[in-house]
Design a protein around this motif. Structure first.
Motif, PDB file in Angstrom:
ATOM      1  N   MET A  92      -1.304   9.389   4.857  1.00  0.00           N
ATOM      2  CA  MET A  92      -1.461   8.479   5.990  1.00  0.00           C
ATOM      3  C   MET A  92      -2.911   8.031   6.149  1.00  0.00           C
ATOM      4  N   ARG A  93      -3.824   8.921   5.834  1.00  0.00           N
ATOM      5  CA  ARG A  93      -5.244   8.546   5.893  1.00  0.00           C
ATOM      6  C   ARG A  93      -5.530   7.415   4.912  1.00  0.00           C
ATOM      7  N   CYS A  94      -5.070   7.575   3.678  1.00  0.00           N
ATOM      8  CA  CYS A  94      -5.302   6.549   2.651  1.00  0.00           C
ATOM      9  C   CYS A  94      -4.619   5.239   3.003  1.00  0.00           C
ATOM     10  N   LEU A  95      -3.475   5.321   3.655  1.00  0.00           N
ATOM     11  CA  LEU A  95      -2.747   4.123   4.048  1.00  0.00           C
ATOM     12  C   LEU A  95      -3.440   3.426   5.218  1.00  0.00           C
ATOM     13  N   GLU A 120      -6.539   3.825   6.606  1.00  0.00           N
ATOM     14  CA  GLU A 120      -7.927   3.398   6.429  1.00  0.00           C
ATOM     15  C   GLU A 120      -8.000   2.080   5.667  1.00  0.00           C
ATOM     16  N   SER A 121      -7.181   1.952   4.656  1.00  0.00           N
ATOM     17  CA  SER A 121      -7.181   0.733   3.856  1.00  0.00           C
ATOM     18  C   SER A 121      -6.786  -0.479   4.694  1.00  0.00           C
ATOM     19  N   ILE A 122      -5.709  -0.337   5.477  1.00  0.00           N
ATOM     20  CA  ILE A 122      -5.243  -1.454   6.301  1.00  0.00           C
ATOM     21  C   ILE A 122      -6.246  -1.773   7.393  1.00  0.00           C
ATOM     22  N   ALA A 123      -6.849  -0.748   8.003  1.00  0.00           N
ATOM     23  CA  ALA A 123      -7.832  -0.970   9.065  1.00  0.00           C
ATOM     24  C   ALA A 123      -9.036  -1.754   8.542  1.00  0.00           C
ATOM     25  N   ARG A 124      -9.510  -1.374   7.351  1.00  0.00           N
ATOM     26  CA  ARG A 124     -10.660  -2.077   6.776  1.00  0.00           C
ATOM     27  C   ARG A 124     -10.330  -3.543   6.501  1.00  0.00           C
ATOM     28  N   GLN A 125      -9.134  -3.800   5.952  1.00  0.00           N
ATOM     29  CA  GLN A 125      -8.733  -5.179   5.672  1.00  0.00           C
ATOM     30  C   GLN A 125      -8.628  -5.992   6.952  1.00  0.00           C
ATOM     31  N   ALA A 126      -7.963  -5.418   7.965  1.00  0.00           N
ATOM     32  CA  ALA A 126      -7.754  -6.141   9.219  1.00  0.00           C
ATOM     33  C   ALA A 126      -9.073  -6.380   9.949  1.00  0.00           C
ATOM     34  N   ARG A 140       0.831  -1.206   0.000  1.00  0.00           N
ATOM     35  CA  ARG A 140       0.000   0.000   0.000  1.00  0.00           C
ATOM     36  C   ARG A 140       0.867   1.258   0.000  1.00  0.00           C
ATOM     37  N   MET A 141       1.975   1.241   0.738  1.00  0.00           N
ATOM     38  CA  MET A 141       2.907   2.365   0.739  1.00  0.00           C
ATOM     39  C   MET A 141       3.376   2.668  -0.684  1.00  0.00           C
ATOM     40  N   TYR A 142       3.839   1.621  -1.351  1.00  0.00           N
ATOM     41  CA  TYR A 142       4.380   1.791  -2.701  1.00  0.00           C
ATOM     42  C   TYR A 142       3.317   2.300  -3.668  1.00  0.00           C
ATOM     43  N   LYS A 143       2.101   1.749  -3.555  1.00  0.00           N
ATOM     44  CA  LYS A 143       1.020   2.145  -4.460  1.00  0.00           C
ATOM     45  C   LYS A 143       0.673   3.615  -4.265  1.00  0.00           C
ATOM     46  N   LEU A 144       0.579   4.054  -3.017  1.00  0.00           N
ATOM     47  CA  LEU A 144       0.229   5.443  -2.735  1.00  0.00           C
ATOM     48  C   LEU A 144       1.336   6.398  -3.169  1.00  0.00           C
ATOM     49  N   ALA A 145       2.589   5.969  -3.019  1.00  0.00           N
ATOM     50  CA  ALA A 145       3.715   6.824  -3.423  1.00  0.00           C
ATOM     51  C   ALA A 145       3.699   7.086  -4.925  1.00  0.00           C
ATOM     52  N   HIS A 197       3.146  -1.612  14.898  1.00  0.00           N
ATOM     53  CA  HIS A 197       3.290  -0.233  14.435  1.00  0.00           C
ATOM     54  C   HIS A 197       4.188  -0.207  13.210  1.00  0.00           C
ATOM     55  N   TYR A 198       4.225   0.923  12.559  1.00  0.00           N
ATOM     56  CA  TYR A 198       5.154   1.068  11.438  1.00  0.00           C
ATOM     57  C   TYR A 198       5.699   2.489  11.402  1.00  0.00           C
ATOM     58  N   HIS A 199       6.880   2.631  10.806  1.00  0.00           N
ATOM     59  CA  HIS A 199       7.540   3.926  10.619  1.00  0.00           C
ATOM     60  C   HIS A 199       7.675   4.184   9.119  1.00  0.00           C
ATOM     61  N   ILE A 200       7.582   5.459   8.736  1.00  0.00           N
ATOM     62  CA  ILE A 200       7.853   5.821   7.357  1.00  0.00           C
ATOM     63  C   ILE A 200       8.398   7.247   7.325  1.00  0.00           C
ATOM     64  N   VAL A 201       9.463   7.454   6.550  1.00  0.00           N
ATOM     65  CA  VAL A 201      10.030   8.787   6.342  1.00  0.00           C
ATOM     66  C   VAL A 201       9.658   9.217   4.930  1.00  0.00           C
ATOM     67  N   LEU A 202       8.959  10.328   4.811  1.00  0.00           N
ATOM     68  CA  LEU A 202       8.429  10.785   3.529  1.00  0.00           C
ATOM     69  C   LEU A 202       9.097  12.073   3.068  1.00  0.00           C
ATOM     70  N   TYR A 203       9.241  12.194   1.760  1.00  0.00           N
ATOM     71  CA  TYR A 203       9.751  13.414   1.125  1.00  0.00           C
ATOM     72  C   TYR A 203       8.629  14.005   0.290  1.00  0.00           C
TER      73      TYR A 203
END
Length: 329
Positions: free
Chosen positions: A140-143, A145-151, A50-55, A71-77
């Motif tokens: 982050m919302r798109c990331l 929400e998608s994972i929450a719905r799946q889980a 999902r990270m890759y798709k949104l990027a 939890h997860y970490h992500i550094v964004l540019y």
């Protein structure tokens, strides 16, 4: 008290941000739940994909990430320059990959003739979408929400999956950026679920190490482009080999059972950044807990505070101690 994002995010201060999301009630995102015995390891791939798709849709690049058990970490540019050059059609096309576009936007894509008022309205809407497509909160919302719905669908339950809002830190200079990226990449080693960076599954450092064998850098990650210079291309302002050496060296010194002096052959990148080896290793263990919204040298933090109309920022003392140009030993 929770602060609004407008007081924490400013593209005039920095395009780099560290974000963290954690599950509620110690729920398991991935890994094995010691109480139920159920293995959720496969969910790590949900996050990574999902990270890759949104990027690919947003004007955002991934500099570093690590997917952990809860939890997860992500550094964004944030690539504001690229987003500003997108045409109306490109913005609409990207937006439609995530949300339903308005009937006006759909008519525009179909080639229908729009009158002056309709064109003006379309430009206003597209301007809003353009801003959202370079907004880490929308990413982050798109990331999440998608994972929450799946889980939740898989667990046959409803309600929150993530803790309130995600946590964010603005990385204001090279020292903060390097320290945060290494902190993220070394998460599995600190958690004792991996022995080396190359064994750290679902992390950016593993992807970079695997790509080195082919002499390339991963297309899905923001590339390393070397030190600051004229006509600087987009990318991380470090040498890739120096950064990999730094992460490897740092990982070897993170074991809390190890004591004694630090080896003299420390990576040269620390000298360029002006960070002492001891302070660097402390940052690798405590970066997330020691700093809050703004991270960098005292000078750049003060400049960001002035721009954001903030009188004070939590952790300014640690910025002075650990991220100053001439660190105190």
């Amino acid at each position: 008290m929770t602060l609004p994002r407008s007081t924490q995010i400013s593209l005039d201060a920095t395009p780099y941000y560290h974000c963290v999301s954690r599950c509620v009630r110690r729920a398991f995102l991935c890994g094995r739940d010691s109480k139920s015995g159920k293995d959720y390891e496969y969910r790590r791939e949900w996050i990574e994909n999902r990270m890759y798709k949104l990027a690919e849709v947003f004007a955002l690049d991934i500099a570093a990430y690590a997917v952990m058990s809860n939890h997860y970490h992500i550094v964004l540019y944030i690539d504001r320059e690229a987003a500003s050059k997108w045409s109306l059609k490109k913005v609409i096309t990207r937006w439609q990959k995530l949300f339903k576009a308005s009937s006006l936007a759909q008519r525009y894509l179909q080639g229908d003739t729009l009158d002056h008022c309709e064109v003006t309205r379309l430009k206003e809407v597209v301007s809003l979408w353009r801003e959202r497509l370079m907004d880490i909160s929308w990413f982050m919302r798109c990331l999440n929400e998608s994972i929450a719905r799946q889980a939740n669908a898989e667990d046959n339950c409803t309600g929150r999956f993530w803790e309130g809002r995600f946590k964010s830190q603005a990385l204001l200079d090279e020292r903060a950026l390097a320290a945060c990226m290494a902190y993220v990449d070394l998460n599995p080693i600190r958690a004792n679920i991996a022995k080396t960076p190359e064994d750290s599954d679902y992390t950016s450092i593993q992807q970079r190490i695997r790509a080195v064998a082919s002499g390339k850098q991963p297309k899905s990650l923001l590339p390393f482009v070397g030190g600051e210079r004229l006509s600087m291309p987009k990318g991380l302002p470090f040498q890739l080999d120096h950064y990999l050496e730094l992460v490897d060296w740092s990982g070897r010194h993170l074991d809390p059972r190890k004591r004694g002096c630090i080896a003299e052959n420390t990576p040269p990148i620390l000298e360029r950044l002006g960070i002492s080896p001891r302070h660097w290793l402390y940052l690798n263990r405590n970066f997330e807990s020691r700093f809050k919204g703004l991270v960098g040298s005292v000078k750049v933090v003060q400049q960001a505070c002035s721009h954001l109309n903030k009188r004070w920022v939590h952790g300014i003392g640690d910025c002075r101690r650990f991220l100053s140009a001439t660190p105190q030993i």
